[in-house]
Motif scaffolding. Structure first.
Motif, short mmCIF file in Angstrom:
data_model
loop_
_atom_site.label_atom_id
_atom_site.label_comp_id
_atom_site.label_asym_id
_atom_site.label_seq_id
_atom_site.Cartn_x
_atom_site.Cartn_y
_atom_site.Cartn_z
N SER A 196 2.03 53.90 54.65
CA SER A 196 2.43 52.96 55.69
C SER A 196 3.35 53.71 56.62
N GLU A 197 3.24 53.47 57.90
CA GLU A 197 4.06 54.21 58.87
C GLU A 197 5.53 54.04 58.58
N VAL A 198 6.27 55.15 58.57
CA VAL A 198 7.71 55.03 58.33
C VAL A 198 8.46 54.80 59.63
N GLU A 199 7.76 54.65 60.71
CA GLU A 199 8.42 54.42 62.00
C GLU A 199 9.27 53.17 61.99
N VAL A 200 10.31 53.18 62.78
CA VAL A 200 11.22 52.04 62.82
C VAL A 200 10.76 50.98 63.81
N THR A 201 9.65 51.23 64.50
CA THR A 201 9.17 50.25 65.49
C THR A 201 9.00 48.89 64.85
N TRP A 202 9.45 47.86 65.53
CA TRP A 202 9.57 46.54 64.94
C TRP A 202 8.24 46.00 64.39
N TRP A 203 7.12 46.27 65.07
CA TRP A 203 5.88 45.65 64.62
C TRP A 203 5.23 46.40 63.46
N GLN A 204 5.77 47.56 63.11
CA GLN A 204 5.23 48.24 61.94
C GLN A 204 5.43 47.42 60.68
N ARG A 205 6.48 46.60 60.66
CA ARG A 205 6.78 45.83 59.46
C ARG A 205 5.70 44.79 59.18
N PHE A 206 4.86 44.50 60.19
CA PHE A 206 3.76 43.57 59.93
C PHE A 206 2.75 44.19 59.00
N PHE A 207 2.83 45.46 58.74
CA PHE A 207 1.87 46.13 57.88
C PHE A 207 2.46 46.56 56.56
N GLU A 393 13.49 41.18 68.03
CA GLU A 393 14.74 41.81 67.66
C GLU A 393 15.03 41.63 66.18
N ILE A 394 14.62 40.47 65.63
CA ILE A 394 14.83 40.25 64.20
C ILE A 394 14.08 41.32 63.41
N PHE A 395 12.82 41.55 63.80
CA PHE A 395 12.05 42.57 63.09
C PHE A 395 12.65 43.95 63.31
N ASP A 396 13.20 44.17 64.49
CA ASP A 396 13.81 45.46 64.77
C ASP A 396 15.01 45.68 63.86
N LEU A 397 15.83 44.66 63.68
CA LEU A 397 17.01 44.80 62.83
C LEU A 397 16.60 45.01 61.38
N ILE A 398 15.57 44.27 60.95
CA ILE A 398 15.09 44.48 59.58
C ILE A 398 14.55 45.90 59.43
N SER A 399 13.83 46.36 60.46
CA SER A 399 13.28 47.72 60.42
C SER A 399 14.37 48.76 60.25
N GLN A 400 15.49 48.56 60.91
CA GLN A 400 16.55 49.56 60.82
C GLN A 400 17.09 49.64 59.40
N GLN A 401 17.24 48.49 58.75
CA GLN A 401 17.69 48.49 57.35
C GLN A 401 16.59 49.06 56.45
N TYR A 402 15.35 48.78 56.82
CA TYR A 402 14.21 49.31 56.08
C TYR A 402 14.26 50.83 56.07
N GLU A 403 14.52 51.39 57.25
CA GLU A 403 14.58 52.85 57.34
C GLU A 403 15.68 53.40 56.45
N ALA A 404 16.87 52.76 56.53
CA ALA A 404 18.00 53.29 55.76
C ALA A 404 17.76 53.17 54.27
N CYS A 405 17.17 52.06 53.83
CA CYS A 405 17.03 51.81 52.39
C CYS A 405 15.74 52.39 51.83
N VAL A 406 14.61 51.94 52.40
CA VAL A 406 13.33 52.28 51.82
C VAL A 406 12.96 53.75 52.06
N VAL A 407 13.15 54.22 53.27
CA VAL A 407 12.69 55.57 53.60
C VAL A 407 13.72 56.63 53.22
#
Lengths: 430, 276, 272
Positions: A196-207, A393-407
Motif C-alpha cells: 500500500s502506498e506509504v505516501e502521506v497524501t490524504w486519499w491514500q488512506r482510502f486504500f 483535512e481530517i484524512f490528512d491529519l490521520i495520514s500524518q499520524q499514520y506516517e509517524a506510527c505505521v511507516v
C-alpha cells in the motif's frame, strides 16, 4: 485633489466592469448534466439522455463530460464561485457534498415531490442516515460505489497451503511470514505479501487505513457532530496491524509503484483495491495468472459482517437549476432498475442500492460477470464518508499520524490515534 | 498624473490586501460560503498548531544550513576567480547557469539525483563502498538535502556579488601585506574579509528573505514529508489557504509569519551593523 | 610554489564547474535515454530515443504553456519598464507634493513579505472574476518597487539640462521619458528588463493559485503539476524531458546574452 478623484474613479470602474461580467447561463433552456469523461460513462450518459429526450420534448437534457479526479473538484469549485454550475452533476464524491450544502448551492432533494419515497425504496435506512447533512436535509442521492476489497493471487496463496485467503490479522501475519522470501540472498527481501502506498497524501488512506477501520468497526464513523469519533480500539487495532506489517517488511516501504505492476508480476500476493482492477488484470495478466477477491481482513475477535469503504459517487442538483423537479424526474431514470442495469453493463460499476446481490433483475448480469458477484455481496456492507465540510483535512491529519506510527514506527498506535483525534478536534475550532 | 497608476496599484495590491488580511484573520471563510465572524478563534488555533510551528522551525533550519554554506562556497570560489585566472568568463558562466534556470527544473533534476535506489548520488556512494543515504526519506536530513540543493542553485549569484565586492578592495592593501610577507590566507582573513563585510551582510539579508519564501522545492520534492520535516512555512500557508480553503486561518498564519520575517531581518541588521 | 597554487586553483574551479554543469548534462541525456537505462546512467546512454519527448507532448500542452509564459513574461516586462520609468522619472526629476512620502511608501512595500498579501490578492482576483485569465497573472506584477527605485537612481545621473532643453522644445512629460530618457538609459533598461523577464518567467506560486485551466497555465506551472501529479505515471524520462523543455528558453537566452544577465544580477546587489 483631482489625482485622488481620478484614482477613485479608476478603481471603481475596474471593479464595476469586472463584477458585472454577465453569465449568459440564463439563456439556457435545457437541463445541463455534467458526467465524468470516462468513456464508458459517456456512453451511459448518451444512452440515458437520448431515451429521456425522446419521451420528454419539453424538458430536454444535455450531457457534458468533465474531467474526473482532482481536477473535477476544482472545476466544480470554479463553477460554484463563478456561478456557472450545471443543473445536475453525477460524480460528486460523497465527502465533498457537505461543504457545498453548507454553502447553500445545492438543492435540498427531500423537498422535491416523490424524492423520499424513491430514496427509501432504493436504499436502506442506514445509508439514508449516512447521506443526511448536518442540518437534517438530504442534498444527494447515492449513485454508484466501488468497494475496496482484498484481491489475491490464487496460485501463490495455494502454494502457501493455508485454508484459503487470510481473513483475520493473525492469518495475514502467518501467510505473510510464509510468503516472505529473499531469493538471491542479498539481504534484501524480494517479495512482499501486499503493498500500500506509504505516501502521506490524504486519499491514500482510502486504500489502507479507512477500509480496514470500517471492516474492524462494523462501519463506525470517523467524525460525528463535529468531533473526532475514531479514538477507539478499532482504529488502534488497524494501526497496530499495519505497523506490524511494515515493521516485519511484509508490506514494502519502497515505492513499488515505480516498477511494473507488482501484483501481476507476482512480487506481491495481495492488494487492497476495487473492481476497476478487473479490467486492468484481464488485459495485462500473464498466462496462467488467476486472481480472486475476498473481504478485508479483520481483527481476530471480530464478529459480524465485514464492512468496507465504497468510494461513493452521488448525484446532486445545483440551486442554479431552473426546474429542479424536472431535473429530478430525469435523475430517477438514471437510477431506475433499467438505469442501474445499464450502469453495470456499460461501466462495471455498482449502483448503490439495497439487495443488489439477490435482486432477480440483476442476476443475469452477475451470472455473466462472476468476478463482480462478490462486490454485490459486499455492497450490503459498504460505507461512504461522514458528513463534514473538512473531510480532506481530517484524512490528512490521520495520514500524518499514520506516517509517524505505521511507516516510521515512531509512535505507538494509541499515541498516534490520540494525537490525530486532538488535531482533528482543533480543526473544528475555526 | 504620472504617479497615479502607482497609487491605484498600491491601493489595490498593497494597502487593501494588508487591511483585508487583518480583517480576514477574525473570520472563517472558504470562498463558497459567506464569511463568518469568529473572533479570536484563528489565533487560538494558530497557537495550538504544532505543525505550523514545526514549519517555521523547518524554514529556520533551512536558513541556518543554507546561508553559511552558501557564503563559504561563494567566497571560496569568488576568491579564486579573483586571481589571475584564464577562462574566468567560462567558469563564471558555468557557476551562474543554475541561477537563471527555474527552481522547478532544479528540483525535478535533484529529485532524481537524490533517489534512494536509482539516484546518481547513492549510486556514486555505493560505487565507492559507502552505504546509501536516505536523502529525502530520512526525516533528519531531508531538509538539509533541500538546503544543499538550494545552495547549488543560488551560489553562482553570490559568487558574482562577492566578485564585485572583492574588486572594490584597494590593491594597495594587498601590496603592503605582500611586503610584510603575508601568506594568502593571512591576507584573506585580515584584509579581504573585513573589507567585504557590507557585501557579506547584503548576501545574508538577500538569502534570508529568499529563504523565507521557500515553497516550490519542498512542494515538488517531498510534498512536505517525511514526517513533516520539509514543510516550509509558505508551503503550510499555501496548503491551508488553497488546498483546504481555510482562507481566514491562512491569512492569520500569513500575518504571523510576516512579523517573524520582519523581526528576523531587523535582528540581523542590528547584529551585523553592531560589528561596524 | 606558485605553480602549485595555480594548479590547485584551476583544479578547484574545474571540479566546481563540473559540479554545476554535470547535473544538467545528466538531465539532458536522461531525457533522451530509454526509460530502463536511466537508473544506470552516467556518461552516455547505450541507445537514444525521443520517446520521452513524444510522450510528454502527448500528455501536456507544453507548447501552449510556453506561449502563455511568453505572453505573460513579456507583458509584465514591458509594463514594468514603462511604469517603472514613468514613476522613477517623476520621483527623480519632478517636484510635487507628497513626492517624498510616496518614495518612502515604495521602500516600505519592498520590505513587506508577500505572505501577508497573498491570500487577499487571491480573493481580489476571485471578486474581479480574473481567475483563469491572463489579467490575474499580469496586473499584480505590472508595478514593481525595485524597478522604480532603480530607474530613479539611474535617472538622477542624467543631467537636468537635457530634460529642460526638451521641455523648451515643447515636449510633454511622456515624450521626455520615451524620447530622451530611454535612449540614454539603455544599461538600466536592459538590466531591469532581464531581471523582470527572468523573475516572471520562473514565477510559479502565483500561477498555481490563480490559474486552474490547463490551457492558460504557464510553463513552470504546467511542468510542476506534471511532475507532482500522477500524469507522468512515474516515468522518469518524461519528467526529465519536461524539465529540459522548461529550462531551454532561458538557457538559450542566457547563452546569447550572458554578459547582460550577469551584469544585471550584479547591479541589483550594488544598489542595496
Amino acid at each position: 485633489m483631482t489625482n485622488s478623484l481620478n484614482m477613485i474613479i479608476v478603481v471603481l470602474l475596474t471593479y464595476l466592469l469586472n463584477c458585472c461580467s454577465s453569465s449568459n447561463k440564463d439563456s439556457r433552456d435545457e437541463i445541463l448534466y455534467w458526467c465524468s469523461n470516462n468513456n464508458d460513462e459517456i456512453k451511459f450518459a448518451k444512452l440515458s439522455t437520448d431515451e429521456w429526450n425522446k419521451n420528454n420534448p419539453n424538458d430536454q437534457v444535455k450531457y457534458q463530460a468533465v474531467p474526473e479526479g482532482r481536477s473535477s473538484e476544482e472545476i466544480i469549485l470554479a463553477a460554484v464561485v463563478g456561478n456557472t454550475t450545471p443543473d445536475i452533476y453525477s460524480n460528486m464524491w460523497q465527502g465533498d457534498v457537505e461543504a457545498y450544502a453548507q454553502a447553500g448551492v445545492l438543492v435540498a432533494l427531500d423537498s422535491l415531490n416523490g424524492f423520499l419515497d424513491f430514496l427509501y425504496e432504493r436504499c436502506d435506512s442506514s445509508v439514508v442516515e449516512e447521506i443526511k447533512s448536518l442540518d437534517g436535509h438530504i442534498y444527494q442521492i447515492p449513485w454508484k460505489i466501488n468497494p475496496i476489497m482484498l484481491i489475491y493471487n490464487v496460485n501463490l496463496i495455494n502454494d502457501l497451503e493455508l485454508n484459503g485467503p487470510p481473513k483475520t490479522y493473525s492469518e495475514v501475519f502467518n501467510a505473510s511470514q510464509k510468503f516472505q522470501k529473499d531469493f538471491d540472498n542479498d539481504g534484501y527481501v524480494d517479495r512482499w505479501f501486499g503493498y500500500s502506498e506509504v505516501e502521506v497524501t490524504w486519499w491514500q488512506r482510502f486504500f489502507d487505513f479507512y477500509p480496514l477501520y470500517l471492516a474492524a468497526s462494523g462501519g463506525a464513523p470517523l467524525v460525528k457532530n463535529n468531533r473526532a469519533a475514531f479514538n477507539n480500539k478499532y482504529a488502534i487495532e488497524v494501526f497496530s496491524f499495519l505497523q506490524e506489517m511494515y515493521n516485519k517488511n511484509y508490506f514494502s516501504k519502497e515505492k513499488l509503484s515505480a516498477r511494473q505492476d507488482v501484483f501481476l508480476a507476482g512480487v506481491t500476493a495481495t492488494r487492497f483495491v476495487g473492481p476497476w482492477e478487473i479490467a486492468h488484470a484481464e488485459k495485462f495478466k500473464p498466462k496462467g495468472f488467476e486472481y480472486e477477491y475476498n473481504f478485508m481482513p479483520v481483527p481476530d475477535d471480530h464478529i459480524g459482517p465485514v464492512y468496507t469503504y465504497g468510494d461513493p459517487k452521488n448525484i446532486v442538483i445545483f440551486k442554479t437549476c431552473k426546474d429542479p423537479q424536472a431535473a429530478w424526474n430525469y435523475v430517477k431514470t438514471m437510477i431506475s432498475d433499467e438505469g442501474d442495469l445499464k450502469l453495470l453493463s456499460l461501466t462495471n460499476q455498482l449502483p448503490r442500492r439495497k439487495k443488489l446481490n439477490t435482486n432477480p433483475f440483476f442476476s443475469d448480469y452477475f451470472l455473466k460477470n462472476p468476478k463482480m458477484k462478490i462486490f454485490a455481496d459486499q455492497s450490503e456492507y459498504v460505507k461512504g464518508t461522514d458528513a463534514s465540510p473538512v473531510l480532506k483535512e481530517i484524512f490528512d491529519l490521520i495520514s500524518q499520524q499514520y506516517e509517524a506510527c505505521v511507516v516510521y514506527g515512531m509512535k505507538t498506535p494509541e499515541q498516534a490515534i490520540n494525537d490525530a483525534a486532538d488535531a482533528v478536534n482543533l480543526l473544528f475550532l475555526e | 498624473m504620472l504617479v497615479s497608476p502607482y497609487l491605484v496599484h498600491f491601493f489595490l495590491f498593497v494597502a487593501f490586501p494588508v487591511a483585508f488580511s487583518i480583517v480576514l484573520t477574525f473570520h472563517k471563510w472558504n470562498i463558497i460560503s459567506p464569511m463568518e465572524y469568529t473572533g479570536l478563534n484563528n489565533y487560538i488555533r494558530l497557537f495550538n498548531d504544532k505543525t505550523f510551528f514545526k514549519s517555521i522551525g523547518n524554514t529556520l533550519i533551512f536558513l541556518v544550513i543554507h546561508i553559511p554554506l552558501q557564503i563559504i562556497v561563494a567566497l571560496f570560489l569568488a576568491e579564486i576567480l579573483n586571481q589571475k585566472i584564464k577562462l574566468r568568463g567560462a567558469f563564471r558562466g558555468a557557476f551562474f547557469l543554475p541561477v537563471i534556470v527555474s527552481g522547478v527544473v532544479v528540483t525535478i533534476l535533484w529529485q532524481q539525483l537524490y533517489g534512494y535506489d536509482t539516484g546518481l548520488l547513492n549510486r556514486l556512494l555505493t560505487g565507492i563502498g559507502i552505504a546509501k543515504v536516505g536523502w529525502l526519506t530520512d526525516p533528519n536530513i531531508a531538509m538539509s538535502s533541500i538546503a544543499l540543493m538550494a545552495t547549488w542553485k543560488n551560489v553562482g549569484l553570490y559568487i558574482i556579488l562577492f566578485l564585485v565586492g572583492l574588486q572594490t578592495v584597494p590593491t594597495q592593501y594587498y601590496e603592503a601585506a605582500d611586503l610584510e610577507g603575508a601568506t594568502h590566507m593571512q591576507k584573506f582573513f585580515k584584509i579581504t574579509l573585513p573589507m567585504i563585510n557590507p557585501t557579506i551582510f547584503m548576501v545574508v539579508i538577500l538569502s534570508t528573505i529568499g529563504g523565507f519564501s521557500l515553497f516550490i522545492e519542498p512542494y515538488i520534492m517531498t510534498g512536505g514529508g517525511p514526517l513533516n520535516s520539509t514543510v516550509s512555512a509558505v508551503l503550510y500557508i499555501y496548503k491551508q489557504g488553497f488546498f483546504y480553503y481555510h482562507m481566514g486561518y491562512a491569512a492569520t498564519l500569513g500575518l504571523f509569519f510576516a512579523f517573524i520575517i520582519l523581526a528576523v531581518v531587523v535582528i540581523q541588521k542590528k547584529f551585523i551593523e553592531k560589528d561596524h | 610554489m606558485k605553480k602549485f597554487k595555480s594548479t590547485l586553483f584551476y583544479v578547484s574551479l574545474t571540479v566546481s564547474a563540473l559540479i554545476f554543469v554535470y547535473p544538467f548534462y545528466w538531465m539532458i541525456i536522461g531525457s533522451i535515454a530509454p526509460e530502463n537505462e536511466i537508473g544506470n546512467l552516467t556518461l552516455m546512454p547505450k541507445s537514444l530515443t525521443l520517446s520521452s519527448y513524444s510522450q510528454m507532448l502527448d500528455k501536456i500542452p507544453i507548447g501552449g504553456a510556453f506561449i502563455n509564459s511568453l505572453i505573460v513574461a513579456s507583458s509584465i516586462t514591458i509594463g514594468v519598464l514603462i511604469f517603472g520609468s514613468m514613476i522613477g522619472y517623476a520621483l527623480s526629476k519632478l517636484v510635487f507634493k507628497g513626492r517624498d512620502l510616496i518614495f518612502y511608501i515604495i521602500i516600505f512595500t519592498m520590505t513587506l513579505p508577500f505572505q501577508i498579501t497573498l491570500i487577499p490578492q487571491y480573493i481580489i482576483m476571485v471578486k474581479f472574476g480574473w481567475i483563469d485569465t491572463y489579467l490575474a497573472l499580469i496586473v499584480p506584477y505590472l508595478i514593481n518597487a525595485l524597478s522604480i527605485i532603480m530607474f530613479r537612481q539611474y535617472f538622477k545621473s542624467i543631467p537636468d539640462s537635457l530634460i529642460d532643453a526638451a521641455r523648451i522644445d515643447g515636449c510633454n512629460e511622456l515624450q521626455i521619458i520615451f524620447r530622451i530618457l530611454w535612449p540614454n538609459s539603455m544599461p538600466a533598461i536592459i538590466t531591469i528588463g532581464i531581471i523582470t523577464f527572468m523573475a516572471s518567467w520562473n514565477e510559479v506560486l502565483w500561477p498555481l493559485i490563480v490559474i486552474r485551466d490547463e490551457s492558460l497555465m504557464t510553463m513552470p506551472q504546467l511542468v510542476t503539476l506534471f511532475a507532482v501529479g500522477g500524469r507522468a505515471e512515474s516515468q522518469l524520462g518524461v519528467k526529465l524531458a519536461s524539465a529540459v523543455m522548461l529550462a531551454l528558453p532561458i538557457v538559450v537566452a542566457y547563452l546569447f546574452f550572458q554578459k547582460y544577465f550577469i551584469q544585471s544580477m550584479a547591479s541589483t546587489g550594488i544598489k542595496e
